[in-house]
Design a protein around this motif. Structure first.
Motif, PDB file in Angstrom:
ATOM      1  N   LEU A 267      17.213   5.543   5.403  1.00  0.00           N
ATOM      2  CA  LEU A 267      18.154   4.984   4.424  1.00  0.00           C
ATOM      3  C   LEU A 267      17.474   3.959   3.519  1.00  0.00           C
ATOM      4  CD1 LEU A 267      21.350   4.525   6.619  1.00  0.00           C
ATOM      5  CD2 LEU A 267      20.917   6.295   4.906  1.00  0.00           C
ATOM      6  N   LYS A 268      16.601   3.143   4.084  1.00  0.00           N
ATOM      7  CA  LYS A 268      15.901   2.129   3.301  1.00  0.00           C
ATOM      8  C   LYS A 268      14.864   2.769   2.376  1.00  0.00           C
ATOM      9  CE  LYS A 268      16.703  -1.488   6.726  1.00  0.00           C
ATOM     10  NZ  LYS A 268      16.118  -2.467   7.655  1.00  0.00           N
ATOM     11  N   ILE A 269      14.204   3.814   2.853  1.00  0.00           N
ATOM     12  CA  ILE A 269      13.235   4.539   2.022  1.00  0.00           C
ATOM     13  C   ILE A 269      13.957   5.221   0.867  1.00  0.00           C
ATOM     14  CG2 ILE A 269      11.682   6.543   2.010  1.00  0.00           C
ATOM     15  CD1 ILE A 269      10.876   5.624   4.924  1.00  0.00           C
ATOM     16  N   ASP A 270      15.047   5.899   1.172  1.00  0.00           N
ATOM     17  CA  ASP A 270      15.830   6.557   0.107  1.00  0.00           C
ATOM     18  C   ASP A 270      16.352   5.535  -0.900  1.00  0.00           C
ATOM     19  OD1 ASP A 270      15.356   9.061   1.184  1.00  0.00           O
ATOM     20  OD2 ASP A 270      17.328   9.219   2.139  1.00  0.00           O
ATOM     21  N   ALA A 271      16.758   4.360  -0.418  1.00  0.00           N
ATOM     22  CA  ALA A 271      17.239   3.305  -1.316  1.00  0.00           C
ATOM     23  C   ALA A 271      16.120   2.832  -2.238  1.00  0.00           C
ATOM     24  CB  ALA A 271      17.798   2.138  -0.513  1.00  0.00           C
ATOM     25  N   ALA A 272      14.906   2.707  -1.719  1.00  0.00           N
ATOM     26  CA  ALA A 272      13.780   2.271  -2.551  1.00  0.00           C
ATOM     27  C   ALA A 272      13.543   3.247  -3.700  1.00  0.00           C
ATOM     28  CB  ALA A 272      12.514   2.125  -1.706  1.00  0.00           C
ATOM     29  N   ILE A 273      13.581   4.534  -3.391  1.00  0.00           N
ATOM     30  CA  ILE A 273      13.344   5.554  -4.420  1.00  0.00           C
ATOM     31  C   ILE A 273      14.486   5.548  -5.435  1.00  0.00           C
ATOM     32  CG2 ILE A 273      13.085   8.032  -4.815  1.00  0.00           C
ATOM     33  CD1 ILE A 273      11.812   8.090  -1.907  1.00  0.00           C
ATOM     34  N   HIS A 274      15.708   5.547  -4.938  1.00  0.00           N
ATOM     35  CA  HIS A 274      16.870   5.505  -5.834  1.00  0.00           C
ATOM     36  C   HIS A 274      16.832   4.254  -6.718  1.00  0.00           C
ATOM     37  CE1 HIS A 274      21.043   5.747  -7.192  1.00  0.00           C
ATOM     38  NE2 HIS A 274      21.107   4.451  -6.907  1.00  0.00           N
TER      39      HIS A 274
ATOM     40  N   VAL B 197       7.118   4.978  -7.559  1.00  0.00           N
ATOM     41  CA  VAL B 197       8.139   5.118  -6.518  1.00  0.00           C
ATOM     42  C   VAL B 197       9.293   5.994  -7.005  1.00  0.00           C
ATOM     43  CG1 VAL B 197       9.765   3.880  -5.024  1.00  0.00           C
ATOM     44  CG2 VAL B 197       7.486   2.923  -5.455  1.00  0.00           C
ATOM     45  N   ALA B 198       9.673   5.864  -8.258  1.00  0.00           N
ATOM     46  CA  ALA B 198      10.756   6.698  -8.804  1.00  0.00           C
ATOM     47  C   ALA B 198      10.397   8.175  -8.758  1.00  0.00           C
ATOM     48  CB  ALA B 198      11.068   6.269 -10.235  1.00  0.00           C
ATOM     49  N   GLY B 199       9.125   8.494  -8.789  1.00  0.00           N
ATOM     50  CA  GLY B 199       8.679   9.879  -8.749  1.00  0.00           C
ATOM     51  C   GLY B 199       8.481  10.440  -7.360  1.00  0.00           C
ATOM     52  N   TYR B 200       8.745   9.664  -6.332  1.00  0.00           N
ATOM     53  CA  TYR B 200       8.557  10.142  -4.962  1.00  0.00           C
ATOM     54  C   TYR B 200       9.495  11.299  -4.653  1.00  0.00           C
ATOM     55  CZ  TYR B 200       5.783   6.005  -3.550  1.00  0.00           C
ATOM     56  OH  TYR B 200       4.824   5.031  -3.409  1.00  0.00           O
ATOM     57  N   GLY B 201       8.961  12.250  -3.897  1.00  0.00           N
ATOM     58  CA  GLY B 201       9.735  13.399  -3.449  1.00  0.00           C
ATOM     59  C   GLY B 201       9.700  13.503  -1.932  1.00  0.00           C
TER      60      GLY B 201
ATOM     61  N   ALA C 168       0.829  -1.207   0.000  1.00  0.00           N
ATOM     62  CA  ALA C 168       0.000   0.000   0.000  1.00  0.00           C
ATOM     63  C   ALA C 168       0.865   1.260   0.000  1.00  0.00           C
ATOM     64  CB  ALA C 168      -0.934  -0.009   1.207  1.00  0.00           C
ATOM     65  N   ALA C 169       1.886   1.282   0.826  1.00  0.00           N
ATOM     66  CA  ALA C 169       2.728   2.483   0.971  1.00  0.00           C
ATOM     67  C   ALA C 169       3.535   2.782  -0.280  1.00  0.00           C
ATOM     68  CB  ALA C 169       3.664   2.318   2.170  1.00  0.00           C
ATOM     69  N   TYR C 170       3.939   1.748  -0.996  1.00  0.00           N
ATOM     70  CA  TYR C 170       4.771   1.913  -2.186  1.00  0.00           C
ATOM     71  C   TYR C 170       3.982   1.676  -3.484  1.00  0.00           C
ATOM     72  CZ  TYR C 170       9.025   2.336   0.611  1.00  0.00           C
ATOM     73  OH  TYR C 170      10.005   2.764   1.489  1.00  0.00           O
TER      74      TYR C 170
ATOM     75  N   GLN D 129      14.099   1.942 -13.695  1.00  0.00           N
ATOM     76  CA  GLN D 129      13.591   2.668 -14.867  1.00  0.00           C
ATOM     77  C   GLN D 129      14.652   2.743 -15.963  1.00  0.00           C
ATOM     78  OE1 GLN D 129      12.391   6.470 -13.111  1.00  0.00           O
ATOM     79  NE2 GLN D 129      10.292   6.073 -13.827  1.00  0.00           N
ATOM     80  N   ARG D 130      15.875   3.079 -15.592  1.00  0.00           N
ATOM     81  CA  ARG D 130      16.954   3.194 -16.583  1.00  0.00           C
ATOM     82  C   ARG D 130      17.266   1.847 -17.229  1.00  0.00           C
ATOM     83  NH1 ARG D 130      18.859   6.677 -12.528  1.00  0.00           N
ATOM     84  NH2 ARG D 130      20.415   5.189 -11.809  1.00  0.00           N
ATOM     85  N   MET D 131      17.049   0.762 -16.503  1.00  0.00           N
ATOM     86  CA  MET D 131      17.293  -0.572 -17.060  1.00  0.00           C
ATOM     87  C   MET D 131      16.378  -0.870 -18.234  1.00  0.00           C
ATOM     88  SD  MET D 131      17.905  -2.850 -13.674  1.00  0.00           S
ATOM     89  CE  MET D 131      19.391  -2.652 -12.695  1.00  0.00           C
ATOM     90  N   ARG D 132      15.240  -0.231 -18.295  1.00  0.00           N
ATOM     91  CA  ARG D 132      14.339  -0.414 -19.443  1.00  0.00           C
ATOM     92  C   ARG D 132      15.043   0.045 -20.718  1.00  0.00           C
ATOM     93  NH1 ARG D 132       9.435   2.672 -16.563  1.00  0.00           N
ATOM     94  NH2 ARG D 132       8.903   1.102 -14.991  1.00  0.00           N
ATOM     95  N   ASP D 133      15.755   1.161 -20.623  1.00  0.00           N
ATOM     96  CA  ASP D 133      16.460   1.692 -21.796  1.00  0.00           C
ATOM     97  C   ASP D 133      17.732   0.914 -22.103  1.00  0.00           C
ATOM     98  OD1 ASP D 133      14.551   3.709 -22.132  1.00  0.00           O
ATOM     99  OD2 ASP D 133      15.638   5.091 -20.826  1.00  0.00           O
ATOM    100  N   THR D 134      18.464   0.520 -21.063  1.00  0.00           N
ATOM    101  CA  THR D 134      19.751  -0.135 -21.289  1.00  0.00           C
ATOM    102  C   THR D 134      19.635  -1.626 -21.586  1.00  0.00           C
ATOM    103  OG1 THR D 134      20.108  -0.549 -18.915  1.00  0.00           O
ATOM    104  CG2 THR D 134      20.974   1.535 -19.827  1.00  0.00           C
ATOM    105  N   HIS D 135      18.616  -2.284 -21.016  1.00  0.00           N
ATOM    106  CA  HIS D 135      18.522  -3.740 -21.151  1.00  0.00           C
ATOM    107  C   HIS D 135      17.127  -4.252 -21.508  1.00  0.00           C
ATOM    108  CE1 HIS D 135      22.309  -3.383 -18.950  1.00  0.00           C
ATOM    109  NE2 HIS D 135      22.608  -4.554 -19.475  1.00  0.00           N
ATOM    110  N   GLY D 136      16.155  -3.388 -21.529  1.00  0.00           N
ATOM    111  CA  GLY D 136      14.791  -3.831 -21.785  1.00  0.00           C
ATOM    112  C   GLY D 136      14.002  -4.100 -20.518  1.00  0.00           C
ATOM    113  N   GLY D 137      14.622  -3.911 -19.353  1.00  0.00           N
ATOM    114  CA  GLY D 137      13.927  -4.096 -18.077  1.00  0.00           C
ATOM    115  C   GLY D 137      14.804  -4.769 -17.039  1.00  0.00           C
ATOM    116  N   PHE D 138      14.258  -4.858 -15.838  1.00  0.00           N
ATOM    117  CA  PHE D 138      14.974  -5.421 -14.687  1.00  0.00           C
ATOM    118  C   PHE D 138      15.289  -6.898 -14.921  1.00  0.00           C
ATOM    119  CE2 PHE D 138      14.753  -5.431  -9.694  1.00  0.00           C
ATOM    120  CZ  PHE D 138      16.106  -5.713  -9.624  1.00  0.00           C
TER     121      PHE D 138
END
Length: 181
Positions: free
Chosen positions: A91-98, A69-73, A59-61, A104-113
């Motif tokens: 630290l764990k919350i910041d890691a989740a966002i990062h 999650v990538a758009g969280y501020g 629910a939270a994420y 997201q970038r893996m979609r461009d570099t590899h097609g996804g996670f």
């Protein structure tokens, strides 16, 4: 993990996870991201604590939606820090966002996670070992030390050891792998 194979069956939380998720191949981005987020949050705590809070994390994420999650501020960080349904660790919350932004970038570099994991599953023609995976994860993600990385990869079948060889779940995992091919 033979102890898990002995203790999990019949447990209300560990039993279903052991029998239907742990060691099974996964391809869906939200499932992979969930597993990474949960493993990161398990650091310093029991897996049972994480499983008990799993619905709260979902629910939270935003259902482990990587784009959300990538758009969280800052407001989202504050909301998460105040949410007793999850593990409140900055630290764990910041890691989740990062890490969502990395995925997201893996979609461009590899097609996804999943494709990124597959692209790195072998090194020098052999399955990548845990030490090599840990180095790769530390370069790529935040809050991914040896235990977190190892458990994440075992939970998806990229590293062996999720179940003992004679665990009845191994047959189900073999069928799931064959169906995924």
């Amino acid at each position: 993990m033979s102890g898990y194979c002995d203790s999990a069956p019949g447990h209300p939380l560990h039993g279903p996870y052991h029998a239907t998720e742990y060691g099974f191949p996964q391809r869906e981005e939200a499932v992979l991201f969930e597993r990474l987020l949960l493993e990161i949050n398990q650091a310093g705590l029991s897996w049972e604590t994480v499983l008990r809070k799993r619905a709260g994390f979902r629910a939270a994420y935003d259902g482990f939606d990587v784009d959300a999650v990538a758009g969280y501020g800052d407001a989202d960080r504050a909301r998460l820090m105040a949410d007793a349904a999850i593990i409140r660790n900055r630290l764990k919350i910041d890691a989740a966002i990062h890490n969502a932004r990395v995925v997201q970038r893996m979609r461009d570099t590899h097609g996804g996670f999943a494709a990124w994991l597959d692209a790195h599953a072998h090194e020098d023609g052999r399955p990548r070992d845990k030490a090599s995976w840990v180095k790769l994860f530390k370069r790529t993600f935040r809050f991914t030390g040896g235990e977190i990385t190892g458990e994440f990869l075992m939970s998806l079948g990229y590293l062996p050891g999720a179940h003992r060889p004679d665990c009845p779940v191994m047959d189900d995992i073999a069928r799931a792998r064959q169906a995924a091919c």
